[in-house]
Write a protein that holds these residues in place. Structure first.
Motif, short mmCIF file in Angstrom:
data_model
loop_
_atom_site.label_atom_id
_atom_site.label_comp_id
_atom_site.label_asym_id
_atom_site.label_seq_id
_atom_site.Cartn_x
_atom_site.Cartn_y
_atom_site.Cartn_z
N ILE A 53 7.86 6.65 8.50
CA ILE A 53 7.11 7.61 7.78
C ILE A 53 7.95 8.06 6.80
CG2 ILE A 53 5.77 8.14 9.62
CD1 ILE A 53 7.54 10.73 9.82
N ILE A 54 9.20 7.77 6.60
CA ILE A 54 9.86 8.43 5.66
C ILE A 54 9.61 8.16 4.20
CG2 ILE A 54 12.54 8.54 4.68
CD1 ILE A 54 13.45 7.94 7.28
N ALA A 55 9.10 6.92 3.81
CA ALA A 55 8.49 6.82 2.42
C ALA A 55 7.45 7.74 2.21
CB ALA A 55 7.98 5.24 2.19
N ASP A 56 6.42 7.92 3.22
CA ASP A 56 5.28 8.97 2.77
C ASP A 56 6.23 10.40 2.73
OD1 ASP A 56 2.62 8.73 2.48
OD2 ASP A 56 2.43 10.38 3.78
N VAL A 57 6.99 10.81 3.45
CA VAL A 57 7.50 12.13 3.59
C VAL A 57 8.18 12.27 2.37
CG1 VAL A 57 9.48 13.61 4.45
CG2 VAL A 57 8.05 12.26 5.97
N GLN A 58 9.02 11.39 1.64
CA GLN A 58 9.62 11.14 0.41
C GLN A 58 8.33 11.55 -0.76
OE1 GLN A 58 9.58 9.32 -2.51
NE2 GLN A 58 11.82 9.75 -3.23
N ARG A 59 7.44 10.58 -0.75
CA ARG A 59 6.36 10.98 -1.67
C ARG A 59 5.70 12.42 -1.65
NH1 ARG A 59 0.86 11.01 -1.46
NH2 ARG A 59 0.72 10.76 0.50
N GLN A 60 5.58 12.86 -0.58
CA GLN A 60 4.96 14.27 -0.43
C GLN A 60 6.02 15.36 -0.86
OE1 GLN A 60 1.92 15.36 2.33
NE2 GLN A 60 2.28 13.65 3.41
N VAL A 61 7.25 15.24 -0.05
CA VAL A 61 8.37 16.30 -0.44
C VAL A 61 8.76 16.18 -2.06
CG1 VAL A 61 10.73 17.08 -0.05
CG2 VAL A 61 9.00 16.40 1.72
N VAL A 62 8.96 14.95 -2.63
CA VAL A 62 9.34 14.75 -4.04
C VAL A 62 8.24 14.89 -5.13
CG1 VAL A 62 10.61 13.48 -5.46
CG2 VAL A 62 11.60 13.61 -3.13
N ASP A 63 7.24 13.94 -4.77
CA ASP A 63 6.12 13.72 -5.95
C ASP A 63 5.16 14.93 -5.90
OD1 ASP A 63 7.82 11.62 -6.59
OD2 ASP A 63 6.71 10.35 -5.61
N VAL A 64 4.65 15.32 -4.68
CA VAL A 64 3.54 15.97 -4.51
C VAL A 64 3.98 17.38 -4.70
CG1 VAL A 64 1.57 16.83 -3.01
CG2 VAL A 64 2.26 14.32 -3.00
N ALA A 106 17.10 12.27 -5.64
CA ALA A 106 18.31 12.18 -5.13
C ALA A 106 18.72 13.17 -3.95
CB ALA A 106 19.42 12.29 -6.47
N GLN A 107 18.21 14.32 -4.12
CA GLN A 107 18.36 15.51 -3.01
C GLN A 107 17.98 14.72 -1.73
OE1 GLN A 107 16.45 18.48 -5.21
NE2 GLN A 107 18.60 19.55 -5.49
N PHE A 108 16.62 14.27 -2.09
CA PHE A 108 16.02 13.48 -0.84
C PHE A 108 16.71 12.53 -0.07
CE2 PHE A 108 13.43 10.90 1.89
CZ PHE A 108 12.59 11.99 2.64
N ALA A 163 1.01 -0.99 -0.07
CA ALA A 163 0.06 -0.10 0.16
C ALA A 163 0.95 1.34 0.12
CB ALA A 163 -0.90 0.04 1.16
N VAL A 164 2.25 1.22 0.65
CA VAL A 164 2.70 2.28 0.77
C VAL A 164 3.70 2.36 -0.43
CG1 VAL A 164 4.67 3.74 2.22
CG2 VAL A 164 2.91 2.54 3.47
N ALA A 165 4.57 1.56 -0.57
CA ALA A 165 5.48 1.39 -1.64
C ALA A 165 5.05 1.39 -3.15
CB ALA A 165 6.62 0.35 -1.65
N TRP A 166 3.88 0.71 -3.29
CA TRP A 166 3.46 0.57 -4.82
C TRP A 166 2.11 1.28 -5.00
CZ3 TRP A 166 -0.29 -3.71 -6.60
CH2 TRP A 166 -0.46 -3.92 -7.85
N LEU A 167 1.14 1.20 -4.27
CA LEU A 167 -0.12 2.14 -4.36
C LEU A 167 0.06 3.70 -3.90
CD1 LEU A 167 -2.61 -0.41 -2.73
CD2 LEU A 167 -2.21 0.01 -5.53
N GLN A 168 1.18 3.82 -3.04
CA GLN A 168 1.54 5.02 -2.48
C GLN A 168 0.25 5.60 -1.92
OE1 GLN A 168 3.73 7.48 -5.62
NE2 GLN A 168 5.30 6.07 -5.25
N TRP A 169 -0.49 5.04 -0.92
CA TRP A 169 -1.46 5.53 -0.27
C TRP A 169 -0.77 6.12 0.81
CZ3 TRP A 169 -5.21 0.76 0.59
CH2 TRP A 169 -5.79 0.38 -0.60
N SER A 170 -1.47 7.15 1.26
CA SER A 170 -1.04 8.18 2.41
C SER A 170 -1.14 7.10 3.81
CB SER A 170 -2.23 9.18 2.71
OG SER A 170 -1.97 9.64 4.03
#
Lengths: 192, 180
Positions: B29-40, B47-49, A156-163
């Motif tokens: 939480i780092i995966a989600d922090v990365q998603r928001q900081v980099v992708d959103v 790479a900077q992250f 859910a986190v890595a693939w679907l990228q859910w919050s």
């Protein structure tokens, strides 16, 4: 039980300084172990049982474990002001150091060698995270359910990228409820 | 100036919800922090992250001060303060409240259920963190090899963390200099 208690509990300033020192001298995790040595064994501010209760609570509740534990210890020793002093001691000085490091590296990135060095340090640091993941998986209950939860959470986190906020609130609540019912069933089944 | 303020509000919006999602340590939480900081928000590249993550790991104290460093990089000192308070503040109140309620004995069964129930979720989140960081990592197979060797060393030995980071950095600098 036999741990001798000091005559007077530490002041809020003592707490701030002591937590600052533990924070500033700990690198790459292991902070709860350092806190136990410092506050239970060396300074004898709290006894081991109280510390371990606080540790279990800090790990069970959401939030950064060491910050939670600092608040717990500070609260037990000096109430609200103690909790605040311990928390600030753990966070603020180290936060200042990290910003200084950020300033330093912002100047260093003009050299190409910095990028290679940071990639190498990052790779080693990812090893710390992976080791932590391995340890956490090893401590799962040897049943299918926890492993299924782990795999679903990863996907859910890595693939679907859910919050992860929703993942923790949804998946976490289901998982906690299942464990709670199991503990209650076991307590009844075991005659307890 | 308005831009800085906007970024601070956005930082609070990223980190405050993550505060209650932090389970089993800040790594989760780092995966989600990365998603928001980099992708959103596109505040930095992947790479900077990863570089920011590495710098945070060289610093003392809780690993979650990564939030402070990200805040500083995104919006200066105001950003650093905002991100730190947003990540640490909400749960600080929660823990204070529980410490106050459970002064004598924590409610054993709830504490056990929370720990046992949240651990598999935390494990999945930390694995996702590793996956996301590995994807953003520069340095090819050498760097991935360093990550694997570092994992084994951390699990099997009591190696000093700063030494480990320095060794990884030295190796990749050597690779970059001799095998361009």
């Amino acid at each position: 039980m036999n741990t001798p208690q000091p005559a007077a509990p530490p002041s809020t300033l003592d707490l701030f300084v002591a937590f600052s020192l533990v924070g500033l001298t700990s690198f790459g995790g292991g902070l709860s172990g350092r806190m136990m040595v410092e506050f239970v064994q060396r300074r004898r501010w709290i006894d081991e049982e109280a510390f371990l209760n606080g540790l279990a609570l800090s790990q069970a509740l959401p939030g950064v474990n060491v910050a939670n534990l600092s608040i717990w210890i500070g609260y037990r020793l000096r109430g609200l002001r103690g909790a605040f002093a311990s928390f600030c001691g753990m966070i603020v000085p180290s936060a200042a150091v990290i910003v200084l490091l950020g300033v330093l590296f912002a100047h260093l990135t003009q050299f190409p060698v910095t990028h290679a060095a940071l990639a190498g340090a990052a790779a080693a640091a990812i090893g710390l995270s992976l080791a932590m993941a391995v340890t956490t998986v090893q401590r799962l209950r040897r049943r299918a359910f926890p492993y299924v939860v782990t795999v679903l959470t990863f996907l859910a986190v890595a693939w679907l990228q859910w919050s992860i906020v929703w993942i923790v609130l949804g998946g976490g609540c289901i998982s906690v409820a299942v464990e709670y019912l199991r503990l209650r069933r076991e307590a009844r089944g075991g005659g307890g | 100036m308005n831009d800085v303020l906007e970024r601070c509000v956005a930082l609070a919006g990223v980190f405050a919800p993550l505060s209650i999602a932090t389970i089993g340590g800040g790594q989760a939480i780092i995966a989600d922090v990365q998603r928001q900081v980099v992708d959103v928000h596109h505040w930095m590249t992947a790479a900077q992250f990863v570089n920011t993550f590495a710098i945070a790991r060289m610093a003392p104290g809780p690993g979650s001060l990564l939030a402070t460093l990200i805040g500083w990089q995104v919006a200066g000192i105001g950003g650093a303060v905002t991100a730190t308070i947003a990540l640490f503040g909400p749960t600080a109140f929660l823990v204070y409240g529980v410490a106050h309620l459970w002064r004598r004995h924590p409610e054993a069964r709830w504490a056990l259920a929370l720990e046992a129930g949240l651990r598999p979720v935390a494990a999945g989140m930390i694995l996702a963190t590793v996956y996301v960081l590995m994807r953003g990592l520069d340095g090819g197979w050498w760097a991935r090899g360093v990550a694997v060797v570092s994992t084994v060393l951390v699990l099997r030995t009591r190696i000093n963390v700063l030494l480990l980071l320095a060794a990884g950095a030295t190796l990749l600098v050597a690779v970059a200099s001799f095998a361009p």
